[in-house]
Motif scaffolding. Sequence first.
Motif, PDB file in Angstrom:
ATOM      1  N   ASN A 229       0.814  -1.213   0.000  1.00  0.00           N
ATOM      2  CA  ASN A 229       0.000   0.000   0.000  1.00  0.00           C
ATOM      3  C   ASN A 229       0.853   1.270   0.000  1.00  0.00           C
ATOM      4  OD1 ASN A 229      -2.458  -1.317  -0.098  1.00  0.00           O
ATOM      5  ND2 ASN A 229      -2.706  -1.395   2.124  1.00  0.00           N
ATOM      6  N   LEU A 230       1.974   1.257   0.694  1.00  0.00           N
ATOM      7  CA  LEU A 230       2.832   2.443   0.697  1.00  0.00           C
ATOM      8  C   LEU A 230       3.535   2.636  -0.649  1.00  0.00           C
ATOM      9  CD1 LEU A 230       4.396   2.552   4.277  1.00  0.00           C
ATOM     10  CD2 LEU A 230       2.297   3.601   3.414  1.00  0.00           C
ATOM     11  N   GLU A 231       3.857   1.552  -1.320  1.00  0.00           N
ATOM     12  CA  GLU A 231       4.413   1.675  -2.658  1.00  0.00           C
ATOM     13  C   GLU A 231       3.356   2.223  -3.614  1.00  0.00           C
ATOM     14  OE1 GLU A 231       6.678   1.652  -6.093  1.00  0.00           O
ATOM     15  OE2 GLU A 231       7.223   1.738  -3.959  1.00  0.00           O
ATOM     16  N   TRP A 232       2.115   1.753  -3.459  1.00  0.00           N
ATOM     17  CA  TRP A 232       1.002   2.293  -4.250  1.00  0.00           C
ATOM     18  C   TRP A 232       0.840   3.785  -3.985  1.00  0.00           C
ATOM     19  CZ3 TRP A 232      -3.400   4.723  -2.491  1.00  0.00           C
ATOM     20  CH2 TRP A 232      -4.424   4.938  -3.433  1.00  0.00           C
ATOM     21  N   LEU A 233       0.980   4.173  -2.703  1.00  0.00           N
ATOM     22  CA  LEU A 233       0.861   5.587  -2.339  1.00  0.00           C
ATOM     23  C   LEU A 233       1.952   6.414  -3.026  1.00  0.00           C
ATOM     24  CD1 LEU A 233      -0.573   7.710  -0.495  1.00  0.00           C
ATOM     25  CD2 LEU A 233       1.211   7.231   1.199  1.00  0.00           C
ATOM     26  N   ARG A 234       3.165   5.904  -3.053  1.00  0.00           N
ATOM     27  CA  ARG A 234       4.264   6.621  -3.692  1.00  0.00           C
ATOM     28  C   ARG A 234       3.966   6.884  -5.164  1.00  0.00           C
ATOM     29  NH1 ARG A 234       8.244   5.949  -6.984  1.00  0.00           N
ATOM     30  NH2 ARG A 234       7.755   3.754  -7.324  1.00  0.00           N
ATOM     31  N   VAL A 235       3.414   5.889  -5.827  1.00  0.00           N
ATOM     32  CA  VAL A 235       3.127   6.011  -7.260  1.00  0.00           C
ATOM     33  C   VAL A 235       1.940   6.936  -7.510  1.00  0.00           C
ATOM     34  CG1 VAL A 235       2.377   4.736  -9.316  1.00  0.00           C
ATOM     35  CG2 VAL A 235       4.104   3.748  -7.780  1.00  0.00           C
ATOM     36  N   ASN A 236       0.963   6.918  -6.594  1.00  0.00           N
ATOM     37  CA  ASN A 236      -0.305   7.616  -6.842  1.00  0.00           C
ATOM     38  C   ASN A 236      -0.484   8.905  -6.057  1.00  0.00           C
ATOM     39  OD1 ASN A 236      -2.179   5.705  -8.596  1.00  0.00           O
ATOM     40  ND2 ASN A 236      -1.003   4.397  -7.195  1.00  0.00           N
ATOM     41  N   SER A 237       0.584   9.424  -5.475  1.00  0.00           N
ATOM     42  CA  SER A 237       0.474  10.674  -4.719  1.00  0.00           C
ATOM     43  C   SER A 237       1.621  11.594  -5.096  1.00  0.00           C
ATOM     44  CB  SER A 237       0.514  10.395  -3.214  1.00  0.00           C
ATOM     45  OG  SER A 237       1.830  10.065  -2.796  1.00  0.00           O
ATOM     46  N   ARG A 238       1.641  12.743  -4.437  1.00  0.00           N
ATOM     47  CA  ARG A 238       2.691  13.736  -4.697  1.00  0.00           C
ATOM     48  C   ARG A 238       3.994  13.403  -3.981  1.00  0.00           C
ATOM     49  NH1 ARG A 238      -0.863  15.654  -0.956  1.00  0.00           N
ATOM     50  NH2 ARG A 238      -0.007  16.378   1.046  1.00  0.00           N
ATOM     51  N   LEU A 239       3.998  12.339  -3.180  1.00  0.00           N
ATOM     52  CA  LEU A 239       5.193  11.986  -2.416  1.00  0.00           C
ATOM     53  C   LEU A 239       6.278  11.411  -3.326  1.00  0.00           C
ATOM     54  CD1 LEU A 239       3.544  10.255   0.688  1.00  0.00           C
ATOM     55  CD2 LEU A 239       4.453  12.575   0.562  1.00  0.00           C
ATOM     56  N   GLU A 240       7.462  11.978  -3.248  1.00  0.00           N
ATOM     57  CA  GLU A 240       8.578  11.458  -4.030  1.00  0.00           C
ATOM     58  C   GLU A 240       9.300  10.340  -3.290  1.00  0.00           C
ATOM     59  OE1 GLU A 240      11.117  14.663  -5.076  1.00  0.00           O
ATOM     60  OE2 GLU A 240       9.596  15.732  -6.236  1.00  0.00           O
ATOM     61  N   VAL A 241       9.312  10.454  -1.956  1.00  0.00           N
ATOM     62  CA  VAL A 241       9.984   9.463  -1.119  1.00  0.00           C
ATOM     63  C   VAL A 241       9.032   9.022  -0.010  1.00  0.00           C
ATOM     64  CG1 VAL A 241      11.932   9.013   0.429  1.00  0.00           C
ATOM     65  CG2 VAL A 241      12.246  10.483  -1.570  1.00  0.00           C
ATOM     66  N   ILE A 242       8.972   7.717   0.251  1.00  0.00           N
ATOM     67  CA  ILE A 242       8.174   7.192   1.356  1.00  0.00           C
ATOM     68  C   ILE A 242       9.081   7.105   2.576  1.00  0.00           C
ATOM     69  CG2 ILE A 242       6.897   5.207   2.221  1.00  0.00           C
ATOM     70  CD1 ILE A 242       5.413   6.798   0.075  1.00  0.00           C
ATOM     71  N   ASN A 243       8.929   8.073   3.470  1.00  0.00           N
ATOM     72  CA  ASN A 243       9.796   8.170   4.645  1.00  0.00           C
ATOM     73  C   ASN A 243       9.211   7.327   5.773  1.00  0.00           C
ATOM     74  OD1 ASN A 243      11.859   8.924   6.281  1.00  0.00           O
ATOM     75  ND2 ASN A 243      11.381  11.123   6.276  1.00  0.00           N
ATOM     76  N   ALA A 244       9.275   6.004   5.609  1.00  0.00           N
ATOM     77  CA  ALA A 244       8.678   5.098   6.586  1.00  0.00           C
ATOM     78  C   ALA A 244       9.547   3.867   6.773  1.00  0.00           C
ATOM     79  CB  ALA A 244       7.282   4.684   6.131  1.00  0.00           C
TER      80      ALA A 244
END
Length: 364
Positions: A229-244
């Motif tokens: 889900n966090l990888e999906w979020l990275r692709v589908n949001s304005r976030l360039e890096v998932i800081n988690a």
Amino acid sequence: MKYIFILGHNPKLSIAEILAVLPQATIIEETASFLIVENKEFDGAEMLRRLGGTVKLGEIIGTQISKKVTVEHLKEIKAKTKLNFGLSYYDCKPDNLGMEIKKELKDSGVSCRLVTGKDQALSSVIVAKNKCEEFLILGKKWLGKTCAVQEFEDYSLRDYGRPRRDLKSGMMPPKLAKIMINLAQAPAGATILDPFCGSGTVLQEGLLLGHEMIGSDNSDKAISDTKSNLEWLRVNSRLEVINAKIYKTDVRQIAKTVGKVDAIVTEPYLGPALRGKEKIHEIKRIIEELSELYETAFSEFRKVLNYHGRIVIIFPAFRIGSETLELPILEKIKKLGFTQVNKEKLIYSRPGQAVWRQIYVYQA
């Protein structure tokens, strides 16, 4: 500046969130439908994106309901085509003001359309899809103008559009996750831990709010779901890096895995799915097992939470007929050194639910 917040289905929770985000705000009027506050000026659309429990946000433009003021505001709008406008009534009955405004605008040569709905207040969907200039009639006393409505499509996508959803163990709505993060009052860029991360909803909303997130769970499936889900979020949001950071560990061992954090926001295991026919002694057995889990979790939280950091956590409240059964551990948590911040009960529930989510805010 006076601002209006149109509240969600759980108004006390919505108000608690607003005041957590705007601690300097002065309450002007509070009802089960709306909150009016005095606060220094802010960007309405940006503020609404931050809040999870507010449906609409607007500004007060009058202390009485005025056709003249409304018409003047509409005439100032330079519509490229037909001007769409609508009125929403809160804590008062609709009247003919909309038609009167429409007539005056047309008599002035303004091409316009009065947008209406089946309810006395227009939904966010209607306002957004009709690109409607909306005016708020509040208790026949205040006149407001909407400056932003909740981004319902984005919430729906982050709830139902993700690749992994675990209906069996239960799903926290993204709006609730955002509310809880805001109740933590963590500073910008804070490190927030969710030690029961499930499919990663709290992590997702925390990342979108600009925090560094740590998630853990003792389930292989939960860890896999969260990462997907966090990888999906990275692709589908304005976030360039998932800081988690994601860890597979039991909450009873969390201090051995996680360093110091600024806040803990979580929905622990709420017990097995209920059929609705359980006897009181069965519910009490569930409560006993959950109490042990929660007590142990708080003992571990004490080791990783920074001084003055907050815990925002959901406790289950079991509804059996007219009776509500809760976890009897509040005094034990107090003895561990935590202070309960919320003075009144914050409930997130829907009609007919056997288990209510009861939100507690603690400070170390």
